[in-house]
Structure formats: structure tokens, C-alpha cells
Design an enzyme around this catalytic site. Sequence first.
Site, PDB file in Angstrom:
ATOM      1  N   ASN A   1       2.648  -7.164   7.152  1.00 52.47           N
ATOM      2  CA  ASN A   1       2.008  -6.146   6.318  1.00 52.47           C
ATOM      3  C   ASN A   1       2.297  -4.798   6.979  1.00 52.47           C
ATOM      4  O   ASN A   1       1.673  -4.451   7.979  1.00 52.47           O
ATOM      5  CB  ASN A   1       0.504  -6.438   6.259  1.00 52.47           C
ATOM      6  CG  ASN A   1      -0.229  -5.473   5.342  1.00 52.47           C
ATOM      7  OD1 ASN A   1       0.375  -4.532   4.805  1.00 52.47           O
ATOM      8  ND2 ASN A   1      -1.516  -5.694   5.169  1.00 52.47           N
TER       9      ASN A   1
ATOM     10  N   ARG B   1       4.422  -8.346   2.583  1.00 54.26           N
ATOM     11  CA  ARG B   1       3.543  -7.799   1.560  1.00 54.26           C
ATOM     12  C   ARG B   1       4.209  -6.566   0.957  1.00 54.26           C
ATOM     13  O   ARG B   1       4.758  -5.730   1.686  1.00 54.26           O
ATOM     14  CB  ARG B   1       2.207  -7.407   2.190  1.00 54.26           C
ATOM     15  CG  ARG B   1       1.301  -6.785   1.197  1.00 54.26           C
ATOM     16  CD  ARG B   1      -0.017  -6.339   1.771  1.00 54.26           C
ATOM     17  NE  ARG B   1      -0.621  -5.437   0.801  1.00 54.26           N
ATOM     18  CZ  ARG B   1      -1.240  -4.323   1.091  1.00 54.26           C
ATOM     19  NH1 ARG B   1      -1.401  -3.960   2.327  1.00 54.26           N
ATOM     20  NH2 ARG B   1      -1.734  -3.558   0.123  1.00 54.26           N
TER      21      ARG B   1
ATOM     22  N   HIS C   1      -4.687  -5.572  -4.943  1.00 51.52           N
ATOM     23  CA  HIS C   1      -5.400  -6.643  -4.209  1.00 51.52           C
ATOM     24  C   HIS C   1      -5.078  -8.021  -4.790  1.00 51.52           C
ATOM     25  O   HIS C   1      -5.891  -8.960  -4.687  1.00 51.52           O
ATOM     26  CB  HIS C   1      -6.945  -6.475  -4.285  1.00 51.52           C
ATOM     27  CG  HIS C   1      -7.500  -5.323  -3.541  1.00 51.52           C
ATOM     28  ND1 HIS C   1      -8.560  -4.570  -4.026  1.00 51.52           N
ATOM     29  CD2 HIS C   1      -7.158  -4.767  -2.355  1.00 51.52           C
ATOM     30  CE1 HIS C   1      -8.846  -3.616  -3.157  1.00 51.52           C
ATOM     31  NE2 HIS C   1      -8.007  -3.718  -2.145  1.00 51.52           N
TER      32      HIS C   1
ATOM     33  N   ARG D   1     -12.739   6.507  -2.222  1.00 49.85           N
ATOM     34  CA  ARG D   1     -12.212   6.752  -3.581  1.00 49.85           C
ATOM     35  C   ARG D   1     -13.345   6.856  -4.592  1.00 49.85           C
ATOM     36  O   ARG D   1     -14.295   6.065  -4.541  1.00 49.85           O
ATOM     37  CB  ARG D   1     -11.273   5.620  -4.012  1.00 49.85           C
ATOM     38  CG  ARG D   1      -9.994   5.530  -3.203  1.00 49.85           C
ATOM     39  CD  ARG D   1      -9.039   4.526  -3.857  1.00 49.85           C
ATOM     40  NE  ARG D   1      -7.902   4.263  -3.012  1.00 49.85           N
ATOM     41  CZ  ARG D   1      -7.636   3.071  -2.446  1.00 49.85           C
ATOM     42  NH1 ARG D   1      -8.426   2.030  -2.663  1.00 49.85           N
ATOM     43  NH2 ARG D   1      -6.570   2.926  -1.697  1.00 49.85           N
TER      44      ARG D   1
ATOM     45  N   GLU E   1      -5.739 -12.897   2.803  1.00 50.41           N
ATOM     46  CA  GLU E   1      -4.549 -12.385   2.126  1.00 50.41           C
ATOM     47  C   GLU E   1      -3.272 -12.861   2.817  1.00 50.41           C
ATOM     48  O   GLU E   1      -2.269 -13.125   2.158  1.00 50.41           O
ATOM     49  CB  GLU E   1      -4.613 -10.855   2.065  1.00 50.41           C
ATOM     50  CG  GLU E   1      -5.743 -10.415   1.148  1.00 50.41           C
ATOM     51  CD  GLU E   1      -5.944  -8.912   1.085  1.00 50.41           C
ATOM     52  OE1 GLU E   1      -6.706  -8.407   1.923  1.00 50.41           O
ATOM     53  OE2 GLU E   1      -5.350  -8.271   0.215  1.00 50.41           O
TER      54      GLU E   1
END
Length: 396
Positions: free
Chosen positions: A7, A91, A180, A238, A382
Site C-alpha cells: 500500500n 493497492r 474503501h 472531510r 484490507e
Amino acid sequence: MKILVINAGSSSIKYQLIDMKTEKAIAKGLAERIGGDGSVLKQKTADDRAVTIEQPMPTHKEAMQFVLQALMDKENGVIKKVSDIAAVGHRMLHSAEDFHGSIMATAENIATCRKNSDLGPLHMPPMLDCLDSCREVMKDTPMTIVFDTTFHSTMEPVAYLYGVPYELYEKYKVRRYGFHGTSHKFVSEEAAKIVGGKSKIIVCHLGNGSSISAVKNGKCVDTSMGFTPLEGLMMGTRSGDIDPAAVDYIASKLNYTLPQMVQYLNKKSGMLGISGFSADCRDLTEAAEKGNERARLAIEMTAYRIKKYVGSYAAALGGVDLIAFTGGIGENSAIIRGLVMEGTEYMGVDFDFAKNKVRTPGVTELSKPGSRVKVYIIPTNEELSIARETAQLLKA
Ligand code: AMP
């Protein structure tokens, strides 16, 4: 079979080496400050042996070389030779509409990803640079690309289109993509095993970035993030959903350009913006308990918006069998889960508020026996999701 999951960020490489027999990480590491001063790589093995490498890492290529060096470290490494790694799963942020699943990292596929870099200008170039470096350093190892977006590619136009002129979609592919995806896939698959047979599942992935998805019989029908991860829930920094006319008004008051506004909504808003001091749910919980009203408001706003999405996704799915909480907040914040689940009896949830407060590790049921809608904590993984996808592709 051992799979290395990568990642990459602009100045970092996060990695795990996963043994697919046990589906456990045998080593986890992070190379940081790539391209800057004080580059460092830190690795820990499953049995807690550490490797630290403090060497200049001007680019991702040197960092990748050190990743291999750490994995093969004579004393505290976990493999003997590069060929012990069966494949590398990378990823990748964005698939655009070019891919609907994970892919082999061929030159042609990588070129397509490069073409789509403007859809994720901060994330895609470093991810692709790292992939290129990795291919150089591990010439004989198969590599795959696993996207954050493709799990959501089963959404219908009714869910993914914005109410703007259709030509914008035709010409520029402006639409909702969702993110996601590896987490939503992993958690919804675990949830589907619990439900058994046909399933309607809502996954609440709540972390620094947060998104919700509605998954019917294994297929995503809707998700809260959109063209970028800015849409949807209120997150750490956010804003989530906001009236674009308010954005124009704020820009005129603050004298900001549009890109500055987007940055402001991504980095200075959400829980940080409301509380005025932190984007971290733990800090806010502690402050709220000591009476900080703005921290309490930030938590309540976050939970309220999750609750609204859960309700709307139950409507989109025509009912729900299981609601799953995952991510740093979803797995650990009893206060947020409790606020989201308050008053959901109308939809068939019998939530165990007492059990919610006791954290037991692993998959945990939070609904009472007999609850028509089940509620679970399902820890996300993940990296394992990427490794599984990679193993699947190798078989194909
Ligand atoms: P993630 O992005 O999934 O790593 O999640 C990070 C978020 O999880 C941060 O807002 C953390 O404050 C939050 N978090 C982690 N542990 C806890 C906890 N015990 N209680 C509340 N929030 C937590």
C-alpha cells in the site's frame, strides 16, 4: 503460498507478507519519509522480532529494495529468497470504468491506470511509481492490482449518476465511484457468511475516512463516497455531503479558489472543523466526557449522518439482514455505534446497548438473540482482502 501486499503513499510504503495457508500476516512493515530526510523502515514479525533500516531512500525503488532486505534479514527476517514470495498485490486507488475487478499488473494495464491518474492525482502517481519500482526489483514475481473502487462497480446508473447533464458522464466519466472497496468486500463477505443464503447487508466502514455501502447478495448497490472520497459521511477532516452553493458562498467569504476550497473541505472540515481541535475520535470522546460541547456535537453529527445513511440504505435494499461496523471507529467507538443504533427498533433492530460497551476482540454480535436485523462488529482486513484477490488471480 506467501503474498506480499503493498500500500504505497507519496512518501511511504506500507506492507504485509501474508501466509495464505493461515491467512495471517507473518511480517508487517512501513518505510517512511521516502524522498526526504531521515528515511526509515520498520518491520515487525508475527512473533515480535523487529528490523529497522535507517538508510537514504531517495525513491520508492530504494525503499522496495530495503523492504526485501528486511523480509530476508538473516536474524529477524521471515523468508530466505525473493522467490519465496509467490506474488505481490498492489493497492490502487482508482479503476475508472476500465476495470471491474482486480487485474494482473501487465504493462498494458499499468498504462491504463496511468491514463486514469487524474482521477486521483495525489494517490495514483506514487502508487504507480511504487508498482514500477517493485517490478524492477522483483522481475520474476507476478504482480496484481487491486482497486479501492471496483467492488462498487456493480452499482446501477440510478445510484452512480449525479443529477447533472448526462454529457458530463459521457464525455468526462463524472459519476460516483465509491472507495474503501477492499474493506466493503471483505466485511460484506464475512457478514454474508453469518446471514447464510441471500443477504442484504449494510457495511459501516468508519475510520479517519468513512463510508457506508449497501450490499445485496454479494453485489454493491450503493455506497456513500462519490467521484472522490469527499462525498457522504462526515469524517475526521472531510465535510462529507454539503450544498455546492454553500461551497461557492464560503469561497467568496474566505477568498479561496475552487482547488483551495476542495482542500479545505478535505483537510480542515469534518470532526476537526466542528470540534476546532481534533479529527481523532478518541480525543473527541475524552473531551466530550469532560464536558466539551463542540466535541460532543462533532460526535453527534458524525453518528447522525451515519444513521441517516443506514436508514436510506435499508430503503434502497428493501430491508436489511445485518448491519456491520468496521474500521478504527466502527470497531472501537461504543459511543458512535450506540448513537447510530438508538431508535432503530422500527427497522427490526434489537440492539444490546450493554454488550456494545464491552469490547471483545474479533467478530462480535451486538444485537440481542432473536433480533430480526443482526448488528455485528466485523474487524476489517484490507490487506488480507488484497491478498485473497491476488491468490484468486494467480489461480485463474
Ligand atoms: P482508521 O482510519 O480505521 O485507522 O481509524 C482511525 C479512527 O479510529 C480515529 O478517529 C481513532 O480515534 C478511532 N479510534 C481508534 N480507537 C478508538 C477507540 N478505542 N475509541 C474511539 N475511537 C477510536
